[in-house]
Design a protein around this motif. Structure first.
Motif, PDB file in Angstrom:
ATOM      1  N   LEU A   1      44.781 -11.099   7.037  1.00  0.00           N
ATOM      2  CA  LEU A   1      44.120 -12.390   6.798  1.00  0.00           C
ATOM      3  C   LEU A   1      43.427 -12.411   5.440  1.00  0.00           C
ATOM      4  N   HIS A   2      42.761 -11.312   5.092  1.00  0.00           N
ATOM      5  CA  HIS A   2      42.095 -11.243   3.790  1.00  0.00           C
ATOM      6  C   HIS A   2      43.101 -11.386   2.646  1.00  0.00           C
TER       7      HIS A   2
ATOM      8  N   GLU B   1      52.987 -20.847   0.149  1.00  0.00           N
ATOM      9  CA  GLU B   1      51.753 -20.774  -0.608  1.00  0.00           C
ATOM     10  C   GLU B   1      50.683 -21.428   0.239  1.00  0.00           C
ATOM     11  N   VAL B   2      49.523 -20.826   0.280  1.00  0.00           N
ATOM     12  CA  VAL B   2      48.440 -21.358   1.081  1.00  0.00           C
ATOM     13  C   VAL B   2      47.821 -22.523   0.321  1.00  0.00           C
ATOM     14  N   GLY B   3      48.202 -23.724   0.708  1.00  0.00           N
ATOM     15  CA  GLY B   3      47.677 -24.925   0.061  1.00  0.00           C
ATOM     16  C   GLY B   3      46.301 -25.267   0.575  1.00  0.00           C
TER      17      GLY B   3
ATOM     18  N   LEU C   1      35.354 -14.244  10.674  1.00  0.00           N
ATOM     19  CA  LEU C   1      36.503 -13.463  11.111  1.00  0.00           C
ATOM     20  C   LEU C   1      36.413 -12.022  10.613  1.00  0.00           C
ATOM     21  N   GLU C   2      35.945 -11.850   9.381  1.00  0.00           N
ATOM     22  CA  GLU C   2      35.841 -10.507   8.810  1.00  0.00           C
ATOM     23  C   GLU C   2      34.750  -9.678   9.478  1.00  0.00           C
ATOM     24  N   GLN C   3      33.802 -10.349  10.138  1.00  0.00           N
ATOM     25  CA  GLN C   3      32.729  -9.628  10.832  1.00  0.00           C
ATOM     26  C   GLN C   3      32.868  -9.749  12.347  1.00  0.00           C
ATOM     27  N   SER C   4      34.050 -10.105  12.807  1.00  0.00           N
ATOM     28  CA  SER C   4      34.288 -10.302  14.233  1.00  0.00           C
ATOM     29  C   SER C   4      33.991  -9.032  15.030  1.00  0.00           C
ATOM     30  N   THR C   5      33.394  -9.231  16.195  1.00  0.00           N
ATOM     31  CA  THR C   5      33.132  -8.136  17.129  1.00  0.00           C
ATOM     32  C   THR C   5      33.830  -8.402  18.469  1.00  0.00           C
TER      33      THR C   5
ATOM     34  N   VAL D   1      41.047 -20.624   8.816  1.00  0.00           N
ATOM     35  CA  VAL D   1      40.843 -19.241   8.382  1.00  0.00           C
ATOM     36  C   VAL D   1      39.919 -19.213   7.180  1.00  0.00           C
ATOM     37  N   LYS D   2      40.161 -20.088   6.207  1.00  0.00           N
ATOM     38  CA  LYS D   2      39.316 -20.125   5.011  1.00  0.00           C
ATOM     39  C   LYS D   2      37.874 -20.442   5.356  1.00  0.00           C
ATOM     40  N   VAL D   3      37.673 -21.479   6.165  1.00  0.00           N
ATOM     41  CA  VAL D   3      36.323 -21.913   6.534  1.00  0.00           C
ATOM     42  C   VAL D   3      35.595 -20.814   7.295  1.00  0.00           C
ATOM     43  N   ASN D   4      36.322 -20.093   8.146  1.00  0.00           N
ATOM     44  CA  ASN D   4      35.710 -19.097   9.021  1.00  0.00           C
ATOM     45  C   ASN D   4      35.968 -17.659   8.591  1.00  0.00           C
TER      46      ASN D   4
END
Length: 195
Positions: free
Chosen positions: A102-103, A128-130, A144-148, A137-140
């Motif tokens: 995702l990153h 391409e990610v428009g 998401l990167e700190q998901s537990t 994903v962008k907003v969150n």
């Protein structure tokens, strides 16, 4: 919408791809692919039923959503092949492979999608990610990167979705989820020749 491409040589991790091919269909995985010396994220599905070339030629619609509560989150991906079939998959963002993929998708602004058929045919799509693509994903992304999200929470979300899928379609099993070879393209390399 994603449309079919005929990219340059694509390289993935051989042992990871073998594990994906050996998994029971219908299934889904994600990882990294190399094109022209540059790594890029990929999403891949293996349906039980072959997707006709006439269908893949028309591309497909890719959707996504974030499920959960204040204490956990699960990513939902939807792949709608026009006039053919819709495929759903739920993934746990508290997973090292998911985090890396995702990153990379958001950072680089593009990704590949592979449809691996039972006949061995591989269809590759590049997107391409428009501005609207992967908006949730962008907003969150920070969340998401700190998901537990625990495995128990993920399985509860999966059971809830299975009982009432929206949209209706085939639920893909998320496989090879803990296989870190998905991210390693430095050894055991396999070149794909997409259709």
């Amino acid at each position: 919408m994603l449309s079919e491409t005929h990219p340059a040589k694509l390289t993935v991790n051989r042992s990871f791809m073998r594990a994906f091919i050996a998994a029971a269909a219908p299934c889904f995985t994600l990882g990294m692919v190399e094109e022209r010396g540059r790594q890029c994220a990929f999403l891949a599905l293996r349906p039980e039923e072959e997707i006709p070339a006439a269908v893949t030629d028309g591309g497909f619609n890719f959707g996504h959503a974030l499920f959960g509560s204040a204490s956990f989150e699960v990513m939902h991906f939807v792949f709608e092949f026009y006039g053919f079939q819709t495929y759903n998959v739920l993934i746990n963002p508290n997973n090292p492979v998911v985090q890396a993929v995702l990153h990379r998708m958001i950072t680089d602004g593009d990704y590949f999608f592979f449809a691996l058929e039972t006949t061995g045919r591989v269809t590759a799509f590049r997107a391409e990610v428009g501005q609207e693509t992967l908006s949730q994903v962008k907003v969150n992304l920070a969340r998401l990167e700190q998901s537990t999200t625990t495995e128990a929470q993920y399985h509860r979300a999966l059971s809830s979705f299975t009982a009432n899928p929206e949209p209706k379609g085939i639920l893909l099993h998320w496989v090879c989820r803990d296989n870190l070879d998905a991210l390693d393209l430095t050894k055991d390399r396999l070149e794909l020749t997409p259709a």
